[in-house]
Write a protein that holds these residues in place. Structure first.
Motif, short mmCIF file in Angstrom:
data_model
loop_
_atom_site.label_atom_id
_atom_site.label_comp_id
_atom_site.label_asym_id
_atom_site.label_seq_id
_atom_site.Cartn_x
_atom_site.Cartn_y
_atom_site.Cartn_z
N SER A 279 -37.02 -79.85 -21.82
CA SER A 279 -37.44 -79.09 -22.86
C SER A 279 -38.64 -79.69 -23.54
O SER A 279 -38.63 -80.95 -23.82
CB SER A 279 -36.35 -78.84 -23.93
OG SER A 279 -35.31 -78.18 -23.43
N PHE A 280 -39.65 -78.88 -23.79
CA PHE A 280 -40.89 -79.35 -24.68
C PHE A 280 -40.81 -78.35 -26.08
O PHE A 280 -40.95 -77.04 -25.86
CB PHE A 280 -42.02 -79.28 -23.83
CG PHE A 280 -43.32 -79.46 -24.61
CD1 PHE A 280 -43.81 -80.98 -24.69
CD2 PHE A 280 -44.27 -78.57 -25.48
CE1 PHE A 280 -45.00 -81.09 -25.47
CE2 PHE A 280 -45.24 -78.61 -26.04
CZ PHE A 280 -45.80 -80.02 -25.89
N TYR A 281 -41.17 -78.89 -27.08
CA TYR A 281 -40.99 -77.90 -28.53
C TYR A 281 -42.28 -77.84 -28.77
O TYR A 281 -43.14 -78.76 -29.15
CB TYR A 281 -39.94 -78.01 -29.35
CG TYR A 281 -38.74 -78.24 -28.85
CD1 TYR A 281 -38.17 -77.06 -29.26
CD2 TYR A 281 -37.88 -79.06 -28.03
CE1 TYR A 281 -36.64 -76.83 -28.88
CE2 TYR A 281 -36.46 -78.91 -27.78
CZ TYR A 281 -36.05 -77.73 -28.30
OH TYR A 281 -34.75 -77.39 -27.67
N MET A 282 -42.99 -76.48 -28.61
CA MET A 282 -44.04 -76.17 -29.54
C MET A 282 -43.71 -75.65 -30.67
O MET A 282 -43.44 -74.21 -30.78
CB MET A 282 -44.84 -75.36 -28.60
CG MET A 282 -46.29 -74.57 -28.95
SD MET A 282 -47.55 -75.81 -28.99
CE MET A 282 -47.70 -76.09 -27.47
N GLY A 283 -43.79 -76.45 -31.77
CA GLY A 283 -43.19 -75.98 -33.10
C GLY A 283 -41.67 -75.43 -32.83
O GLY A 283 -40.92 -76.34 -32.69
N ASP A 284 -41.39 -74.31 -33.13
CA ASP A 284 -39.96 -73.80 -33.02
C ASP A 284 -39.73 -73.34 -31.53
O ASP A 284 -38.50 -72.71 -31.42
CB ASP A 284 -39.46 -73.11 -34.17
CG ASP A 284 -40.24 -71.55 -34.50
OD1 ASP A 284 -41.05 -71.22 -33.39
OD2 ASP A 284 -39.75 -71.01 -35.07
N ASP A 285 -40.71 -73.17 -30.73
CA ASP A 285 -40.63 -72.41 -29.45
C ASP A 285 -40.14 -73.38 -28.41
O ASP A 285 -40.95 -74.45 -28.21
CB ASP A 285 -41.94 -71.79 -29.06
CG ASP A 285 -41.73 -71.00 -27.62
OD1 ASP A 285 -40.68 -70.46 -27.47
OD2 ASP A 285 -42.93 -70.81 -27.12
N GLU A 286 -38.99 -73.24 -27.77
CA GLU A 286 -38.65 -74.39 -26.63
C GLU A 286 -39.39 -73.74 -25.33
O GLU A 286 -38.99 -72.61 -25.00
CB GLU A 286 -37.30 -74.46 -26.49
CG GLU A 286 -36.72 -75.16 -25.59
CD GLU A 286 -35.26 -75.28 -25.32
OE1 GLU A 286 -34.52 -76.07 -24.44
OE2 GLU A 286 -34.30 -74.12 -25.74
N GLN A 287 -40.04 -74.43 -24.76
CA GLN A 287 -40.71 -74.42 -23.41
C GLN A 287 -40.14 -75.29 -22.62
O GLN A 287 -39.80 -76.52 -22.98
CB GLN A 287 -42.27 -74.66 -23.46
CG GLN A 287 -42.85 -73.45 -24.77
CD GLN A 287 -44.25 -73.70 -24.62
OE1 GLN A 287 -44.85 -74.59 -24.32
NE2 GLN A 287 -44.82 -72.69 -25.55
N ILE A 288 -40.48 -75.05 -21.16
CA ILE A 288 -39.75 -75.85 -20.10
C ILE A 288 -40.98 -76.54 -19.38
O ILE A 288 -41.96 -75.96 -19.01
CB ILE A 288 -39.19 -75.27 -19.22
CG1 ILE A 288 -37.95 -74.40 -19.84
CG2 ILE A 288 -38.62 -76.11 -17.97
CD1 ILE A 288 -36.84 -75.47 -20.33
N ASP A 289 -40.99 -77.95 -19.31
CA ASP A 289 -42.07 -78.91 -18.62
C ASP A 289 -41.24 -79.19 -17.34
O ASP A 289 -40.04 -79.52 -17.54
CB ASP A 289 -42.44 -79.84 -19.26
CG ASP A 289 -43.62 -79.64 -20.37
OD1 ASP A 289 -43.96 -78.59 -20.67
OD2 ASP A 289 -43.92 -80.73 -21.03
N LEU A 290 -41.99 -78.93 -16.30
CA LEU A 290 -41.52 -79.40 -15.09
C LEU A 290 -41.96 -80.98 -14.87
O LEU A 290 -42.99 -81.41 -15.33
CB LEU A 290 -42.15 -78.46 -13.83
CG LEU A 290 -41.78 -77.27 -14.06
CD1 LEU A 290 -42.57 -76.59 -12.78
CD2 LEU A 290 -40.55 -76.80 -14.04
#
Length: 172
Positions: free
Chosen positions: A154-165
């Motif tokens: 997981s990578f957090y852009m502010g409060d948005d959880e995104q997925i890093d491969l």
């Protein structure tokens, strides 16, 4: 095109901040809310945070200059500085930020030649990095360099959880 690579020093912290914010914003602002971008930029690239990273003996920053202009920078980590504990055989490429005017000029490949040299000199067997699953251009580039997916986080852009491969390259 005259290129040179220089290791960054503590005195370069404001330049690192400027290039970090500029390149991250140029690359990701259209895919993220302005609030999340602002929160991330303030957290990741404030001067205190960057100074701490620069003082860490297990991290290194490099600028690439093209015709005496900073075109991009690279941040690598080993040992405990890695953002995921991958072990002592690994070198992490945490950031490879190329300014918009210098993209598609072969600088990324040039930076990775430097990364491989550093990793080899340090006796590392593998190089890894995290890349946003939506960044198709970067994923294609890393595949061409011989990286393959070995995980995700997981990578957090502010409060948005995104997925890093998590992409790995095994050195010969």
């Amino acid at each position: 095109m005259i290129k040179r690579i220089e290791k960054c020093k503590l005195k370069d912290v404001e330049l690192i901040q400027k290039v970090s914010i500029e390149t991250f914003n140029d690359t990701f602002k259209d895919q993220n809310s302005s609030d999340n971008m602002e929160a991330y930029l303030l957290k990741a690239y404030n001067l205190n945070q960057l100074e701490k990273e620069l003082k860490n003996d297990s991290s290194e920053f490099y600028f690439i200059y093209v015709n005496d202009k900073i075109a991009c920078y690279l941040k690598i980590n080993v040992n405990e500085a890695q953002s995921e504990q991958m072990g002592s055989d690994y070198l992490e490429v945490e950031r490879i930020y190329i300014r918009k005017d210098f993209q598609s000029k072969g600088l990324g490949k040039h930076l990775f030649e430097k990364v491989i040299t550093i990793a080899t000199d340090l006796g590392k067997k593998k190089i890894w990095l995290g890349v946003w699953e939506e960044n198709k251009k970067a994923l294609e580039f890393y595949h061409r360099l011989g990286f393959f997916q070995t995980g995700a986080h997981s990578f957090y852009m502010g409060d948005d959880e995104q997925i890093d491969l998590i992409m790995t390259k095994i050195l010969d």
